[in-house]
Design an enzyme around this catalytic site. Structure first.
Site, PDB file in Angstrom:
ATOM      1  CE1 TYR A  49      26.807  32.694  33.735  1.00  0.00           C
ATOM      2  CE2 TYR A  49      29.004  31.723  33.773  1.00  0.00           C
ATOM      3  CZ  TYR A  49      28.180  32.842  33.678  1.00  0.00           C
ATOM      4  OH  TYR A  49      28.731  34.088  33.519  1.00  0.00           O
ATOM      5  CG  PHE A  57      28.410  27.878  24.787  1.00  0.00           C
ATOM      6  CD1 PHE A  57      27.999  28.471  25.971  1.00  0.00           C
ATOM      7  CD2 PHE A  57      27.552  27.919  23.699  1.00  0.00           C
ATOM      8  CE1 PHE A  57      26.765  29.108  26.078  1.00  0.00           C
ATOM      9  CE2 PHE A  57      26.307  28.546  23.791  1.00  0.00           C
ATOM     10  CZ  PHE A  57      25.909  29.132  24.991  1.00  0.00           C
ATOM     11  NE  ARG A  85      20.649  41.392  31.981  1.00  0.00           N
ATOM     12  CZ  ARG A  85      21.086  40.209  31.564  1.00  0.00           C
ATOM     13  NH1 ARG A  85      22.087  39.587  32.214  1.00  0.00           N
ATOM     14  NH2 ARG A  85      20.572  39.627  30.505  1.00  0.00           N
ATOM     15  CG  ASN A 112      30.073  38.588  28.235  1.00  0.00           C
ATOM     16  OD1 ASN A 112      30.640  38.229  29.262  1.00  0.00           O
ATOM     17  ND2 ASN A 112      28.858  38.179  27.933  1.00  0.00           N
ATOM     18  CD  GLU A 126      22.684  35.712  39.377  1.00  0.00           C
ATOM     19  OE1 GLU A 126      23.109  36.886  39.334  1.00  0.00           O
ATOM     20  OE2 GLU A 126      22.350  35.061  38.370  1.00  0.00           O
TER      21      GLU A 126
HETATM   22  P1  ADP Z   1      24.262  37.111  30.168  1.00  0.00           P
HETATM   23  O1  ADP Z   1      25.625  37.035  30.818  1.00  0.00           O
HETATM   24  O2  ADP Z   1      24.197  38.241  29.157  1.00  0.00           O
HETATM   25  O3  ADP Z   1      23.129  37.134  31.170  1.00  0.00           O
HETATM   26  P2  ADP Z   1      23.697  34.262  29.608  1.00  0.00           P
HETATM   27  O4  ADP Z   1      23.191  34.084  30.994  1.00  0.00           O
HETATM   28  O5  ADP Z   1      22.848  33.764  28.474  1.00  0.00           O
HETATM   29  O6  ADP Z   1      24.073  35.781  29.264  1.00  0.00           O
HETATM   30  O7  ADP Z   1      25.101  33.503  29.461  1.00  0.00           O
HETATM   31  C1  ADP Z   1      26.043  33.535  30.495  1.00  0.00           C
HETATM   32  C2  ADP Z   1      27.422  33.718  29.899  1.00  0.00           C
HETATM   33  O8  ADP Z   1      27.737  32.587  29.071  1.00  0.00           O
HETATM   34  C3  ADP Z   1      27.563  34.920  28.963  1.00  0.00           C
HETATM   35  O9  ADP Z   1      27.808  36.129  29.661  1.00  0.00           O
HETATM   36  C4  ADP Z   1      28.728  34.509  28.101  1.00  0.00           C
HETATM   37  O10 ADP Z   1      29.978  34.701  28.757  1.00  0.00           O
HETATM   38  C5  ADP Z   1      28.486  33.017  27.941  1.00  0.00           C
HETATM   39  N1  ADP Z   1      27.704  32.734  26.737  1.00  0.00           N
HETATM   40  C6  ADP Z   1      26.363  32.798  26.582  1.00  0.00           C
HETATM   41  N2  ADP Z   1      25.986  32.492  25.325  1.00  0.00           N
HETATM   42  C7  ADP Z   1      27.145  32.221  24.648  1.00  0.00           C
HETATM   43  C8  ADP Z   1      27.458  31.830  23.303  1.00  0.00           C
HETATM   44  N3  ADP Z   1      26.497  31.655  22.384  1.00  0.00           N
HETATM   45  N4  ADP Z   1      28.757  31.643  22.994  1.00  0.00           N
HETATM   46  C9  ADP Z   1      29.736  31.815  23.919  1.00  0.00           C
HETATM   47  N5  ADP Z   1      29.511  32.166  25.190  1.00  0.00           N
HETATM   48  C10 ADP Z   1      28.231  32.370  25.560  1.00  0.00           C
END
Ligand code: ADP
Length: 153
Positions: A49, A57, A85, A112, A126
């Site tokens: 991440y 966060f 996706r 999520n 990854e």
């Molecule tokens: P994705 O998983 O849809 O590719 P991202 O890579 O932007 O999204 O973010 C990684 C993970 O971080 C997300 O799946 C979610 O669990 C968390 N996350 C991202 N944006 C937010 C936010 N605004 N508030 C809380 N958690 C977030």
């Protein structure tokens, strides 16, 4: 053919949804090329991440990903990254359309249900992060000829 990484997040394990979520990928016709249960670490998540490292966060998301073990999966198919996706839906579960995994099972931005690689380049990096080469299996999918026309791959 394209491979992608899916992670069933701790919320999915704790809510007893592993079978239901795996079923989504099974019934789509994706080939399961690798799967295992692991405990994520802060170091691994800081890498995974890294694009979120400036976000307020960041630590909370990492803690959530370490709250229980996860199931990491490698799925393969034509355009698998994009297809997975689309199955997952947008990040915020409250906004995700019904019919998508997040739309059907999540009320949260953070909790999520799944991670899914967002590009073929990211998927390669990854998959190498979470799987050893010998943990990815190259077998022929028995249903292959019924999943694709012969000019689709
Ligand atoms: P994705 O998983 O849809 O590719 P991202 O890579 O932007 O999204 O973010 C990684 C993970 O971080 C997300 O799946 C979610 O669990 C968390 N996350 C991202 N944006 C937010 C936010 N605004 N508030 C809380 N958690 C977030």
């Amino acid at each position: 053919m394209e491979k992608t990484l899916v992670i069933l997040k701790p919320c999915t394990i704790q809510r007893g949804l592993v079978g239901e979520i795996l079923n989504r990928f099974d019934r789509k016709g994706l080939r399961l090329a690798g799967m295992k249960m692991i405990q994520l670490t802060d170091a691994l998540l800081s890498e995974h991440y890294a694009h979120l490292s400036e976000k307020p966060f960041f630590q909370r998301v990492k803690d959530s990903m370490m709250a229980a073990p996860v199931v990491v999966c490698c799925y393969e198919g034509v355009d698998a990254v994009e297809a997975v996706r689309a199955l997952a839906g947008p990040t915020n579960g409250r906004k995700a359309a019904p019919g998508t995994i997040r739309g059907d099972y999540s009320m949260s931005f953070q909790e999520n249900i799944v991670h899914a690689s967002d590009s073929p380049e990211a998927a390669e990096v990854e998959l190498a992060r979470f799987f050893k080469p010998e943990e990815i299996f190259e077998y022929r999918q028995a249903t292959f000829d019924y999943l694709y026309a012969n000019d689709e791959y």
